[in-house]
Write a protein that holds these residues in place. Structure first.
Motif, PDB file in Angstrom:
ATOM      1  N   ILE A 122     -11.317  -0.051  -6.091  1.00 12.78           N
ATOM      2  CA  ILE A 122     -11.810  -0.858  -4.975  1.00 12.78           C
ATOM      3  C   ILE A 122     -10.796  -1.950  -4.600  1.00 12.78           C
ATOM      4  N   THR A 123     -10.130  -2.489  -5.610  1.00 17.12           N
ATOM      5  CA  THR A 123      -9.177  -3.580  -5.370  1.00 17.12           C
ATOM      6  C   THR A 123      -7.858  -3.094  -4.785  1.00 17.12           C
ATOM      7  N   LEU A 124      -7.390  -1.932  -5.218  1.00 19.81           N
ATOM      8  CA  LEU A 124      -6.037  -1.502  -4.885  1.00 19.81           C
ATOM      9  C   LEU A 124      -5.955  -0.469  -3.764  1.00 19.81           C
ATOM     10  N   VAL A 125      -7.043   0.242  -3.499  1.00 24.20           N
ATOM     11  CA  VAL A 125      -6.978   1.291  -2.466  1.00 24.20           C
ATOM     12  C   VAL A 125      -6.891   0.641  -1.102  1.00 24.20           C
ATOM     13  N   PRO A 126      -6.026   1.152  -0.180  1.00 25.76           N
ATOM     14  CA  PRO A 126      -5.929   0.581   1.171  1.00 25.76           C
ATOM     15  C   PRO A 126      -7.267   0.626   1.893  1.00 25.76           C
ATOM     16  N   THR A 127      -7.553  -0.441   2.625  1.00 25.53           N
ATOM     17  CA  THR A 127      -8.800  -0.514   3.371  1.00 25.53           C
ATOM     18  C   THR A 127      -8.647  -0.069   4.803  1.00 25.53           C
TER      19      THR A 127
ATOM     20  N   TYR B 174      -0.998   2.179 -12.033  1.00 28.13           N
ATOM     21  CA  TYR B 174      -0.437   2.856 -13.209  1.00 28.13           C
ATOM     22  C   TYR B 174      -0.313   1.896 -14.390  1.00 28.13           C
ATOM     23  N   ARG B 175       0.002   0.649 -14.111  1.00 33.89           N
ATOM     24  CA  ARG B 175       0.070  -0.340 -15.190  1.00 33.89           C
ATOM     25  C   ARG B 175      -1.287  -0.515 -15.857  1.00 33.89           C
ATOM     26  N   ASP B 176      -2.345  -0.706 -15.044  1.00 27.82           N
ATOM     27  CA  ASP B 176      -3.682  -0.900 -15.598  1.00 27.82           C
ATOM     28  C   ASP B 176      -4.190   0.365 -16.277  1.00 27.82           C
TER      29      ASP B 176
ATOM     30  N   PRO C 137       4.289  -6.515  -5.221  1.00 24.88           N
ATOM     31  CA  PRO C 137       4.502  -5.203  -5.860  1.00 24.88           C
ATOM     32  C   PRO C 137       3.524  -4.180  -5.290  1.00 24.88           C
ATOM     33  N   PRO C 138       3.914  -2.920  -5.200  1.00 26.27           N
ATOM     34  CA  PRO C 138       3.018  -1.894  -4.671  1.00 26.27           C
ATOM     35  C   PRO C 138       1.769  -1.740  -5.543  1.00 26.27           C
ATOM     36  N   ASN C 139       0.642  -1.528  -4.882  1.00 22.61           N
ATOM     37  CA  ASN C 139      -0.614  -1.367  -5.611  1.00 22.61           C
ATOM     38  C   ASN C 139      -0.607  -0.146  -6.514  1.00 22.61           C
ATOM     39  N   ILE C 140       0.135   0.893  -6.126  1.00 27.96           N
ATOM     40  CA  ILE C 140       0.154   2.099  -6.943  1.00 27.96           C
ATOM     41  C   ILE C 140       0.803   1.806  -8.298  1.00 27.96           C
TER      42      ILE C 140
ATOM     43  N   TYR D 175       0.818  -1.215   0.000  1.00 24.87           N
ATOM     44  CA  TYR D 175       0.000   0.000   0.000  1.00 24.87           C
ATOM     45  C   TYR D 175       0.853   1.268   0.000  1.00 24.87           C
ATOM     46  N   TRP D 176       2.064   1.189  -0.544  1.00 26.94           N
ATOM     47  CA  TRP D 176       2.903   2.375  -0.667  1.00 26.94           C
ATOM     48  C   TRP D 176       2.150   3.449  -1.446  1.00 26.94           C
TER      49      TRP D 176
END
Length: 431
Positions: free
Chosen positions: A425-430, A323-325, A316-319, A179-180
């Motif tokens: 929804i998938t990548l943002v920290p909960t 950016y990849r997606d 790998p970091p979600n951020i 979650y960087w």
């Protein structure tokens, strides 16, 4: 001849005797020199402090544990962190701290009245027996310290000893940058004795084992004390022996202010830019230009993020995944723009399934609102009221390829919005 041999034998014995006497004299002189160095000389006419040190340390051996053959030595500890540094790439936590040690050495007791009321003295730590404490989770080649760092210790007349050395503990943390830049690192500093077992040395905590009053906060991470546990553990190397260890747990939370402005804000801007590309008319030159700029901005952001992310951790970091997606969606928007421009210039007859789909969409008011302009929407509406389906079909075939392209544009627009929602929804920290 035999008399000469016997005489020579006695001469050899006499020479060995002389050498032995000389050697004994040298040893005695050395011992006397050592006694003088240790202070075991007559100091009756000197100050009370010198007499007290002679009284305490004349026959004191700093390598022997207090109550060596009797009871366990109880050592009370308290960690007082001062500053902290965390290397993200290496995952190394470096904690500069004070460590308070206190124990009782019954060999260092005296009656204050015998020494003009002196109740305590300052002694260098290397002159005393001190507990060994090393870092089990650090770099064993550099940080395995069996001796206490040199410091001044207080010795009281009751035998109580207090030392507060400055220490530097390094520990390897298992970095998690999923979650960087909102990551949190859980780090453990495990301390323990390398020489003594629990039947010889027992550790206790003063209070909760730590004091954060003198800690100066780090500019990159916020250090929070979580817990400390003392437990006894067996190791594979010595299955019949147990060793006490102290496990300090810290939580490192990154200060994400700067990263939020330089990484998160551009990510939001790129979402809006991609949706703007799909909102514009595919026939316009502006859409092609914005789509190209959008792709270049994605590449620049990923390149910049490449230099900011730490090279540590399994996930790998979600951020970076975002950016990849988002880059994939930007490429999709650019390719789609090119295809739709080509599609609207086609003059061939439409396949039946495309024609049927287009007519079906135009038969709905929502479809006409999105696909047709005001004049075209009015004509199509009158055709439906008069139930003249042949006129509607004839009207729909005039610019059928443009209408089909408009339908594809809106479908792509809503699909990309849905895709971004799923990604967030998938990548943002909960937490």
């Amino acid at each position: 001849m035999r008399i000469l041999q016997v005489f020579g034998f006695f001469i050899i014995l006499w020479q060995d005797r002389v050498d032995s006497i000389y050697l004994d004299a040298l040893i005695a002189a050395k011992l006397q020199e050592d006694v003088v160095i240790r202070g075991c000389k007559n100091l009756e006419d000197t100050t009370p402090l010198l007499r007290l040190k002679k009284y305490l340390f004349c026959n004191y051996d700093s390598t022997v544990r207090p109550n060596h053959d009797e009871t366990v030595t109880n050592v009370t500890l308290r960690l007082m962190p001062k500053i902290m540094d965390y290397s993200g790439d290496a995952g190394i936590l470096t904690l500069h701290s004070w460590m308070s040690f206190s124990w009782t050495d019954t060999r260092l007791t005296w009656t204050p009245n015998d020494f003009d009321g002196v109740t305590y003295i300052h002694i260098k730590s290397y002159e005393l027996w001190v507990p060994d404490l090393c870092v089990y989770t650090g770099d064993m080649s550099n940080d395995l310290v069996l001796e206490m760092p040199t410091t001044d210790c207080l010795v009281f007349n009751t035998g109580s000893v207090v030392c507060v050395p400055a220490v530097k503990y390094m520990s390897k943390c298992d970095g998690d940058y999923t979650y960087w830049p909102y990551d949190q690192q859980m780090c453990h500093i495990v301390l323990g004795s390398w020489l003594y077992g629990p039947e010889e040395l027992e550790f206790h905590l003063e209070g909760n084992g730590i004091s954060m009053d003198s800690y100066e906060n780090n500019t990159l991470y916020d250090l929070k004390f979580v817990d400390v546990v003392i437990h006894v553990k067996k190791y594979k190397c010595c299955p019949d022996e147990t060793f006490p260890k102290i496990d300090y747990t810290f939580l490192l939370t990154r200060h994400h202010g700067i990263n939020h402005k330089t990484v998160i804000t551009p990510a939001i801007a790129l979402i809006l830019l991609t949706l703007t590309v799909l909102w514009l008319d595919s026939r316009s030159v502006e859409r092609t230009a914005v789509a190209s700029v959008n792709l270049i901005c994605h590449l620049l952001c990923i390149y910049d993020l490449h230099w900011q992310l730490p090279y540590n951790g399994i996930n790998p970091p979600n951020i970076m995944l975002f950016y990849r997606d988002s880059l994939a969606l930007a490429i999709f928007a650019l390719i789609l723009t090119t295809l739709l421009r080509k599609l609207q210039n086609m003059s061939t007859d439409m396949p039946n399934w495309i024609s049927s789909t287009t007519v079906f969409v135009l038969n709905n008011s929502a479809g006409r609102f999105l696909v047709l302009n005001d004049e075209e929407s009015k004509i199509a509406g009158e055709s439906i009221v008069n139930e003249d389906s042949s006129n509607l079909q004839k009207f729909g075939m005039k610019k059928s390829w443009r209408y089909f392209a408009a339908i594809v544009e809106w479908l792509s627009f809503f699909c990309v919005i849905l895709t971004y929602v799923i990604i967030l929804i998938t990548l943002v920290p909960t937490g």
